[in-house]
Design a protein around this motif. Structure first.
Motif, mmCIF file in Angstrom:
data_model
loop_
_atom_site.group_PDB
_atom_site.id
_atom_site.type_symbol
_atom_site.label_atom_id
_atom_site.label_comp_id
_atom_site.label_asym_id
_atom_site.label_seq_id
_atom_site.Cartn_x
_atom_site.Cartn_y
_atom_site.Cartn_z
ATOM 1 N N GLN A 148 0.820 -1.206 0.000
ATOM 2 C CA GLN A 148 0.000 0.000 0.000
ATOM 3 C C GLN A 148 0.862 1.269 0.000
ATOM 4 N N ALA A 149 1.899 1.268 0.829
ATOM 5 C CA ALA A 149 2.752 2.454 0.922
ATOM 6 C C ALA A 149 3.439 2.742 -0.417
ATOM 7 N N ALA A 150 3.938 1.696 -1.077
ATOM 8 C CA ALA A 150 4.612 1.882 -2.362
ATOM 9 C C ALA A 150 3.632 2.401 -3.412
ATOM 10 N N TYR A 151 2.411 1.883 -3.398
ATOM 11 C CA TYR A 151 1.432 2.323 -4.390
ATOM 12 C C TYR A 151 1.068 3.794 -4.206
ATOM 13 N N TRP A 152 0.752 4.195 -2.974
ATOM 14 C CA TRP A 152 0.339 5.578 -2.747
ATOM 15 C C TRP A 152 1.493 6.554 -2.943
ATOM 16 N N LEU A 153 2.702 6.128 -2.603
ATOM 17 C CA LEU A 153 3.863 6.980 -2.866
ATOM 18 C C LEU A 153 4.074 7.151 -4.372
ATOM 19 N N ALA A 154 3.903 6.074 -5.124
ATOM 20 C CA ALA A 154 4.030 6.161 -6.577
ATOM 21 C C ALA A 154 2.975 7.086 -7.166
ATOM 22 N N ASN A 155 1.760 7.041 -6.629
ATOM 23 C CA ASN A 155 0.698 7.929 -7.122
ATOM 24 C C ASN A 155 1.027 9.394 -6.855
ATOM 25 N N ILE A 156 1.590 9.674 -5.696
ATOM 26 C CA ILE A 156 1.977 11.056 -5.394
ATOM 27 C C ILE A 156 3.035 11.537 -6.381
ATOM 28 N N VAL A 157 4.022 10.668 -6.650
ATOM 29 C CA VAL A 157 5.093 11.035 -7.574
ATOM 30 C C VAL A 157 4.558 11.205 -9.000
ATOM 31 N N LEU A 158 3.571 10.398 -9.374
ATOM 32 C CA LEU A 158 3.041 10.445 -10.729
ATOM 33 C C LEU A 158 2.067 11.596 -10.955
ATOM 34 N N ILE A 159 1.336 11.996 -9.916
ATOM 35 C CA ILE A 159 0.248 12.959 -10.094
ATOM 36 C C ILE A 159 0.651 14.383 -9.741
ATOM 37 N N VAL A 160 1.369 14.563 -8.635
ATOM 38 C CA VAL A 160 1.645 15.925 -8.147
ATOM 39 C C VAL A 160 2.492 16.744 -9.131
ATOM 40 N N PRO A 161 3.631 16.238 -9.647
ATOM 41 C CA PRO A 161 4.421 17.067 -10.586
ATOM 42 C C PRO A 161 3.647 17.504 -11.833
ATOM 43 N N PRO A 162 2.890 16.591 -12.517
ATOM 44 C CA PRO A 162 2.110 17.065 -13.670
ATOM 45 C C PRO A 162 1.056 18.104 -13.291
ATOM 46 N N TYR A 163 0.456 17.949 -12.114
ATOM 47 C CA TYR A 163 -0.544 18.934 -11.693
ATOM 48 C C TYR A 163 0.086 20.297 -11.466
ATOM 49 N N LEU A 164 1.275 20.327 -10.877
ATOM 50 C CA LEU A 164 1.969 21.599 -10.669
ATOM 51 C C LEU A 164 2.366 22.223 -12.008
ATOM 52 N N ARG A 165 2.815 21.385 -12.964
ATOM 53 C CA ARG A 165 3.134 21.906 -14.299
ATOM 54 C C ARG A 165 1.884 22.461 -14.970
ATOM 55 N N TYR A 166 0.775 21.794 -14.773
ATOM 56 C CA TYR A 166 -0.508 22.250 -15.326
ATOM 57 C C TYR A 166 -0.874 23.630 -14.796
ATOM 58 N N LYS A 167 -0.708 23.837 -13.489
ATOM 59 C CA LYS A 167 -1.025 25.140 -12.890
ATOM 60 C C LYS A 167 -0.048 26.210 -13.369
ATOM 61 N N ARG A 168 1.234 25.849 -13.480
ATOM 62 C CA ARG A 168 2.222 26.825 -13.954
ATOM 63 C C ARG A 168 1.958 27.212 -15.403
ATOM 64 N N HIS A 169 1.537 26.246 -16.209
ATOM 65 C CA HIS A 169 1.251 26.543 -17.605
ATOM 66 C C HIS A 169 0.096 27.530 -17.721
ATOM 67 N N ILE A 170 -0.961 27.313 -16.951
ATOM 68 C CA ILE A 170 -2.097 28.238 -16.979
ATOM 69 C C ILE A 170 -1.663 29.629 -16.549
ATOM 70 N N ALA A 171 -0.889 29.690 -15.461
ATOM 71 C CA ALA A 171 -0.428 30.995 -14.978
ATOM 72 C C ALA A 171 0.449 31.685 -16.026
ATOM 73 N N LYS A 172 1.272 30.915 -16.735
ATOM 74 C CA LYS A 172 2.157 31.488 -17.759
ATOM 75 C C LYS A 172 1.352 32.042 -18.921
ATOM 76 N N VAL A 173 0.353 31.281 -19.366
ATOM 77 C CA VAL A 173 -0.462 31.742 -20.488
ATOM 78 C C VAL A 173 -1.227 32.999 -20.119
ATOM 79 N N VAL A 174 -1.800 33.009 -18.925
ATOM 80 C CA VAL A 174 -2.546 34.183 -18.466
ATOM 81 C C VAL A 174 -1.621 35.385 -18.348
ATOM 82 N N ALA A 175 -0.427 35.183 -17.790
ATOM 83 C CA ALA A 175 0.518 36.289 -17.626
ATOM 84 C C ALA A 175 0.954 36.832 -18.985
#
Length: 239
Positions: A148-175
């Motif tokens: 369980q720990a390995a799975y949830w840690l892998a999900n954090i690594v897989l999901i959080v960085p793309p989500y942060l890039r997604y937010k930065r991209h929106i902010a960049k386009v708006v700016a």
């Protein structure tokens, strides 16, 4: 009017950040056409994939703790539960596969799906190791937590960085768009950018969910302000 924009302003699979309009209106050369470049800035809506794909997969992984509650010597019973979960995962993917983008690289959803199948497959191996272990209860607990720990840690690594890039991209386009609007105001103070638009992209007008007639009327007003039609030219360039 010049034309009527026959679109309600909504796209089911995408969130519209806004749009930009660039007009190339050559002066002094009536033989050259007027070129209008209309760009729509879109980002894919992620809520559908969160609730219809990832959330069911997460529930399946949580349910995969059930085999570890079965007696260590009941290997067949454990396999029945694990293979049922695997079949449920495959059935879920079969249902939602039409909604998953068909691209040549692995998306975040694809990676989460693969990690889910891998975690369930490891449960089969862990059940066998527990069956052959001299201390099945201790090993059973350790492997259950580790899986369980390995799975949830892998999900954090897989999901959080793309989500942060997604937010930065929106902010960049708006700016970038706001910078263009500021430059436009400084070059032509008579051009007014609507102040009641939402915090989205727009060089001429902002999306507020209005009807197509409102879009067309407002755009025509903005084009007049931008001197899209040269009043000094002949009738061919007038509305």
């Amino acid at each position: 009017p010049f034309f009527l924009l026959g679109w309600g302003g909504k796209i089911n699979e995408f969130h519209m950040l806004g749009w930009t309009v660039d007009v190339d209106n050559p002066e002094g050369d009536p033989t050259r056409p007027i070129i209008v470049k209309f760009d729509i800035h879109l980002v894919r809506k992620w809520h559908y994939y969160m609730w219809k794909v990832m959330f069911p997969l997460w529930l399946i992984i949580l349910t995969s703790l059930a085999p570890y509650g079965i007696e260590a010597d009941e290997f067949q019973g454990r396999l029945e539960v694990i293979f049922t979960l695997l079949l449920s995962t495959v059935a879920l993917l079969y249902v939602v596969q039409e909604s998953i983008p068909k691209v040549s690289f692995l998306t975040t959803v694809d990676k989460v799906v693969i990690s889910t199948l891998l975690a369930l497959s490891l449960s089969v191996l862990f059940s066998y190791l527990v069956l052959k272990s001299a201390h099945p209860e201790t090993l059973n607990f350790i492997l259950a937590i580790a899986n369980q720990a390995a799975y949830w840690l892998a999900n954090i690594v897989l999901i959080v960085p793309p989500y942060l890039r997604y937010k930065r991209h929106i902010a960049k386009v708006v700016a970038n768009q706001e910078s263009k609007e500021t430059t436009k105001r400084s070059k032509d103070p008579e051009v007014e950018v609507p102040s009641n638009r939402p915090h989205h992209l727009s060089s001429s007008f902002g999306y507020q969910g209005k009807s197509s007639h409102s879009f067309a009327a407002k755009w025509m007003d903005e084009l007049d302000n931008d001197s899209f039609f040269d009043d000094s030219s002949d009738g061919e360039n007038r509305r």
